[in-house]
Design a protein around this motif. Structure first.
Motif, PDB file in Angstrom:
ATOM      1  N   LEU A   1      37.192  75.624  96.686  1.00 25.38           N
ATOM      2  CA  LEU A   1      38.417  75.552  97.255  1.00 25.38           C
ATOM      3  C   LEU A   1      38.421  76.333  98.758  1.00 25.38           C
ATOM      4  N   ASP A   2      37.390  76.841  99.059  1.00 23.50           N
ATOM      5  CA  ASP A   2      37.327  77.385 100.386  1.00 23.50           C
ATOM      6  C   ASP A   2      36.748  76.276 101.187  1.00 23.50           C
ATOM      7  N   GLY A   3      37.142  76.023 102.281  1.00 20.87           N
ATOM      8  CA  GLY A   3      36.640  74.817 103.101  1.00 20.87           C
ATOM      9  C   GLY A   3      36.939  73.566 102.808  1.00 20.87           C
TER      10      GLY A   3
ATOM     11  N   ASN B   1      26.839  66.877  87.817  1.00 26.79           N
ATOM     12  CA  ASN B   1      25.959  67.569  88.723  1.00 26.79           C
ATOM     13  C   ASN B   1      26.552  67.842  90.038  1.00 26.79           C
ATOM     14  N   GLY B   2      26.331  68.978  90.812  1.00 26.26           N
ATOM     15  CA  GLY B   2      26.606  68.965  91.853  1.00 26.26           C
ATOM     16  C   GLY B   2      28.331  69.710  92.086  1.00 26.26           C
ATOM     17  N   THR B   3      28.766  69.854  90.990  1.00 23.48           N
ATOM     18  CA  THR B   3      30.065  70.467  91.329  1.00 23.48           C
ATOM     19  C   THR B   3      29.920  71.967  91.246  1.00 23.48           C
ATOM     20  N   GLY B   4      28.899  72.587  91.084  1.00 26.30           N
ATOM     21  CA  GLY B   4      28.912  73.889  91.032  1.00 26.30           C
ATOM     22  C   GLY B   4      29.047  74.515  89.620  1.00 26.30           C
ATOM     23  N   LYS B   5      28.484  73.784  88.618  1.00 24.47           N
ATOM     24  CA  LYS B   5      28.491  74.135  87.252  1.00 24.47           C
ATOM     25  C   LYS B   5      27.726  75.537  87.138  1.00 24.47           C
ATOM     26  N   THR B   6      26.487  75.303  87.416  1.00 18.93           N
ATOM     27  CA  THR B   6      25.452  76.414  87.258  1.00 18.93           C
ATOM     28  C   THR B   6      25.818  77.671  88.047  1.00 18.93           C
ATOM     29  N   THR B   7      26.190  77.607  89.285  1.00 20.56           N
ATOM     30  CA  THR B   7      26.837  78.728  89.888  1.00 20.56           C
ATOM     31  C   THR B   7      27.581  79.218  89.305  1.00 20.56           C
ATOM     32  N   THR B   8      28.922  78.563  89.053  1.00 18.63           N
ATOM     33  CA  THR B   8      29.847  79.267  88.299  1.00 18.63           C
ATOM     34  C   THR B   8      29.665  79.798  86.820  1.00 18.63           C
TER      35      THR B   8
ATOM     36  N   GLU C   1      15.855  77.183  85.899  1.00 15.89           N
ATOM     37  CA  GLU C   1      15.418  78.358  86.791  1.00 15.89           C
ATOM     38  C   GLU C   1      16.577  78.977  87.647  1.00 15.89           C
ATOM     39  N   GLN C   2      17.527  78.060  88.048  1.00 10.73           N
ATOM     40  CA  GLN C   2      18.670  78.368  88.874  1.00 10.73           C
ATOM     41  C   GLN C   2      19.558  79.442  87.933  1.00 10.73           C
ATOM     42  N   LEU C   3      19.653  79.089  86.736  1.00 10.09           N
ATOM     43  CA  LEU C   3      20.570  80.065  85.998  1.00 10.09           C
ATOM     44  C   LEU C   3      19.880  81.280  85.810  1.00 10.09           C
TER      45      LEU C   3
ATOM     46  N   GLY D   1      33.591  80.225  97.350  1.00  8.75           N
ATOM     47  CA  GLY D   1      32.406  80.636  98.191  1.00  8.75           C
ATOM     48  C   GLY D   1      31.105  80.618  97.252  1.00  8.75           C
ATOM     49  N   GLU D   2      29.986  80.795  97.778  1.00  7.68           N
ATOM     50  CA  GLU D   2      28.694  80.799  97.164  1.00  7.68           C
ATOM     51  C   GLU D   2      28.173  82.132  96.607  1.00  7.68           C
ATOM     52  N   LYS D   3      28.954  83.112  97.039  1.00  2.31           N
ATOM     53  CA  LYS D   3      28.370  84.306  96.403  1.00  2.31           C
ATOM     54  C   LYS D   3      28.949  84.628  95.101  1.00  2.31           C
TER      55      LYS D   3
HETATM   56  P1  GDP Z   1      25.653  72.062  89.293  1.00  6.16           P
HETATM   57  O1  GDP Z   1      24.543  70.883  89.626  1.00  6.16           O
HETATM   58  O2  GDP Z   1      26.896  71.431  89.127  1.00  6.16           O
HETATM   59  O3  GDP Z   1      25.021  73.109  88.491  1.00  6.16           O
HETATM   60  O4  GDP Z   1      25.778  72.789  90.774  1.00  6.16           O
HETATM   61  P2  GDP Z   1      25.174  73.993  91.499  1.00  6.16           P
HETATM   62  O5  GDP Z   1      25.808  75.217  90.665  1.00  6.16           O
HETATM   63  O6  GDP Z   1      23.755  73.905  91.781  1.00  6.16           O
HETATM   64  O7  GDP Z   1      26.130  74.092  92.764  1.00  6.16           O
HETATM   65  C1  GDP Z   1      25.976  73.223  93.754  1.00  6.16           C
HETATM   66  C2  GDP Z   1      26.041  73.660  95.510  1.00  6.16           C
HETATM   67  O8  GDP Z   1      27.568  73.991  95.307  1.00  6.16           O
HETATM   68  C3  GDP Z   1      25.371  75.025  95.461  1.00  6.16           C
HETATM   69  O9  GDP Z   1      24.793  74.870  96.954  1.00  6.16           O
HETATM   70  C4  GDP Z   1      26.270  75.932  95.506  1.00  6.16           C
HETATM   71  O10 GDP Z   1      26.070  77.126  96.217  1.00  6.16           O
HETATM   72  C5  GDP Z   1      27.763  75.358  95.932  1.00  6.16           C
HETATM   73  N1  GDP Z   1      28.767  75.773  95.379  1.00  6.16           N
HETATM   74  C6  GDP Z   1      29.197  76.126  94.126  1.00  6.16           C
HETATM   75  N2  GDP Z   1      30.579  76.703  93.984  1.00  6.16           N
HETATM   76  C7  GDP Z   1      31.015  76.990  95.253  1.00  6.16           C
HETATM   77  C8  GDP Z   1      32.097  77.435  95.924  1.00  6.16           C
HETATM   78  O11 GDP Z   1      33.114  77.899  94.925  1.00  6.16           O
HETATM   79  N3  GDP Z   1      32.124  77.417  97.329  1.00  6.16           N
HETATM   80  C9  GDP Z   1      31.199  76.897  98.008  1.00  6.16           C
HETATM   81  N4  GDP Z   1      31.582  76.650  99.302  1.00  6.16           N
HETATM   82  N5  GDP Z   1      30.048  76.353  97.447  1.00  6.16           N
HETATM   83  C10 GDP Z   1      29.996  76.404  95.952  1.00  6.16           C
END
Ligand code: GDP
Length: 300
Positions: free
Chosen positions: A254-256, A108-115, A144-146, A280-282
């Motif tokens: 990988l940004d920042g 969790n928190g790695t960005g799985k759902t966003t990715t 909900e996020q997905l 990034g987040e977009k």
């Molecule tokens: P999950 O818990 O693994 O599903 O994580 P989320 O998808 O909820 O993402 C956690 C946070 O990381 C969110 O605030 C996203 O916007 C952020 N995030 C995800 N991928 C990236 C990325 O490539 N770059 C940046 N800067 N933020 C990201």
């Protein structure tokens, strides 16, 4: 290429400023040069084992043929990094008939759902039909996020309620993907379970469910890792690679970060290729990972 370059700017600064300084000072490469180079590699989070291996290979080369100076050292370093990354590249087993099933795993928190959302968008833009499956029934907001990402990328979504059986959601999604002739099914899975045994059991059950409905599925299992967590992330990743038959890594954020060197530690220590990078987040901030571009962005 430019987006990769921007994304690894901070790693590049860490590595390149130091290496640049080195090159300016280096007339000939001797043992002292290599000893001083090692902490520079470590600072970019390349990892102790990988850094040691690179230095050892450079030392061998120095003994064998000598290394002219900074410029040659940089070329050799590039070649070393490329050899490491290309050594773990794996061909993707695309199925003969659709759907191709991709399972997303990770902490969790790695960005799985966003990715997962970004990938759906990437494939849609390539003109492929995608179905999303919200099988992270553990984390309250994940479904909900997905759903929001599914709307953004205009992708249909199969979900179950929070606390439901993720394999049941995946069963429904596989059935729907087959019936609709969908090309790619991407399943978001739970990122936190009480024990490694629980995690293994759940992921195994999901794999078996997919396999039963779609021969060869899941075709890809992508482990999502956060580049900013560096070596700690690597520890967590090990758990998943043992539990989930991971085929590749998506490296987010990988940004920042100045820790882009983690890509090399992943290759050496997990023996897995990075296949996508989050920058990034977009929604369109996900790029297919290319080793040459990455190394050039890092050192040029
Ligand atoms: P999950 O818990 O693994 O599903 O994580 P989320 O998808 O909820 O993402 C956690 C946070 O990381 C969110 O605030 C996203 O916007 C952020 N995030 C995800 N991928 C990236 C990325 O490539 N770059 C940046 N800067 N933020 C990201």
């Amino acid at each position: 290429f430019d987006r990769m370059k921007q994304a690894v700017t901070r790693t590049r600064e860490t590595l390149n400023d130091s290496i640049g300084g080195f090159i300016a000072l280096t007339r000939e490469v001797d043992e002292g040069t290599l000893t001083d180079l090692e902490p520079i590699l470590l600072a970019a989070d390349i990892g102790a084992a990988t850094s040691a291996q690179i230095i050892e290979n450079l030392r061998e080369r120095a003994l064998r043929t000598g290394i002219e100076g900074g410029t040659e050292l940089k070329q050799l370093l590039k070649a070393e990094l490329k050899r490491i990354l290309d050594g773990v590249a794996q061909p993707i087993r695309h199925p003969d008939t659709p759907p191709e099933v991709i399972m997303m795993v990770g902490v969790n928190g790695t960005g799985k759902t966003t990715t997962t959302g970004k990938l759906a968008n990437l494939f849609s833009q390539q003109g492929r039909t995608v179905l999303l499956c919200a099988a992270d029934t553990f984390r309250a907001a994940a479904i909900e996020q997905l759903e929001i990402w599914a709307q953004r990328s205009d992708t249909p979504l199969i979900k179950t309620k929070q606390g439901g059986d993720p394999s049941a959601a995946l069963y429904d999604a596989c059935t729907a993907a087959k019936a609709r002739g969908t090309q790619i099914l991407i399943a978001d899975t739970a990122g936190r379970l009480h024990t490694k045994t629980d995690l293994m059991k759940e992921l195994d059950k999901m794999r078996r469910t997919a396999e039963r409905l779609i021969p060869g599925a899941p075709h890809q299992t992508l482990l999502v890792m956060d580049a900013t967590t560096g070596q700690n992330g690597l520890q967590q990743a090990r758990l998943f690679t043992e539990a989930a038959h991971v085929t590749g890594i998506v490296l987010t954020k990988l940004d920042g970060t100045a820790k882009g060197g983690i890509v090399l530690a992943i290759a050496t220590e997990l023996k897995l290729p990075v296949v996508y990078a989050g920058i990034g987040e977009k929604i369109d901030d996900l790029i297919p990972f290319d080793s040459t571009t990455f190394i050039d962005s890092l050192l040029d």
